[in-house]
Design a protein around this motif. Sequence first.
Motif, PDB file in Angstrom:
ATOM      1  N   ALA A  44       0.852  -1.193   0.000  1.00  0.00           N
ATOM      2  CA  ALA A  44       0.000   0.000   0.000  1.00  0.00           C
ATOM      3  C   ALA A  44       0.889   1.244   0.000  1.00  0.00           C
ATOM      4  O   ALA A  44       2.051   1.181   0.403  1.00  0.00           O
ATOM      5  CB  ALA A  44      -0.905  -0.015   1.228  1.00  0.00           C
ATOM      6  N   PRO A  45       0.345   2.369  -0.421  1.00  0.00           N
ATOM      7  CA  PRO A  45       1.140   3.604  -0.418  1.00  0.00           C
ATOM      8  C   PRO A  45       1.731   3.889   0.960  1.00  0.00           C
ATOM      9  O   PRO A  45       1.127   3.548   1.978  1.00  0.00           O
ATOM     10  CB  PRO A  45       0.125   4.687  -0.800  1.00  0.00           C
ATOM     11  N   ALA A  46       2.891   4.494   0.979  1.00  0.00           N
ATOM     12  CA  ALA A  46       3.569   4.799   2.237  1.00  0.00           C
ATOM     13  C   ALA A  46       2.647   5.580   3.166  1.00  0.00           C
ATOM     14  O   ALA A  46       1.990   6.522   2.751  1.00  0.00           O
ATOM     15  CB  ALA A  46       4.836   5.598   1.952  1.00  0.00           C
ATOM     16  N   HIS A  58      -8.806  -0.529   7.242  1.00  0.00           N
ATOM     17  CA  HIS A  58      -8.344  -1.527   6.269  1.00  0.00           C
ATOM     18  C   HIS A  58      -8.904  -2.910   6.615  1.00  0.00           C
ATOM     19  O   HIS A  58      -9.363  -3.632   5.721  1.00  0.00           O
ATOM     20  CB  HIS A  58      -6.812  -1.575   6.245  1.00  0.00           C
ATOM     21  N   LEU A  59      -8.902  -3.265   7.887  1.00  0.00           N
ATOM     22  CA  LEU A  59      -9.458  -4.560   8.294  1.00  0.00           C
ATOM     23  C   LEU A  59     -10.949  -4.620   7.985  1.00  0.00           C
ATOM     24  O   LEU A  59     -11.462  -5.640   7.528  1.00  0.00           O
ATOM     25  CB  LEU A  59      -9.220  -4.803   9.782  1.00  0.00           C
TER      26      LEU A  59
END
Length: 63
Positions: A44-46, A58-59
């Motif tokens: 994923a993006p930093a 996210h979960l």
Amino acid sequence: MSWRSRRSWPPTCSLTALGVGSLAFLRLIDALEEEYGVQIDLAAPAGALDSLDEIVAHLGATR
């Protein structure tokens, strides 16, 4: 400020600011994947998973 000097941190606080290093972060991700049976994409993006709120979101999106 040490992690012991606060009883709770705001969920938007950066894990990096809390002193969570890369190895601790990987261990956290591994534990979450095992506990919840999900795969967390580390590509994923930093900064995308740099707070508790972002990890919870996210979960929720992967369930």
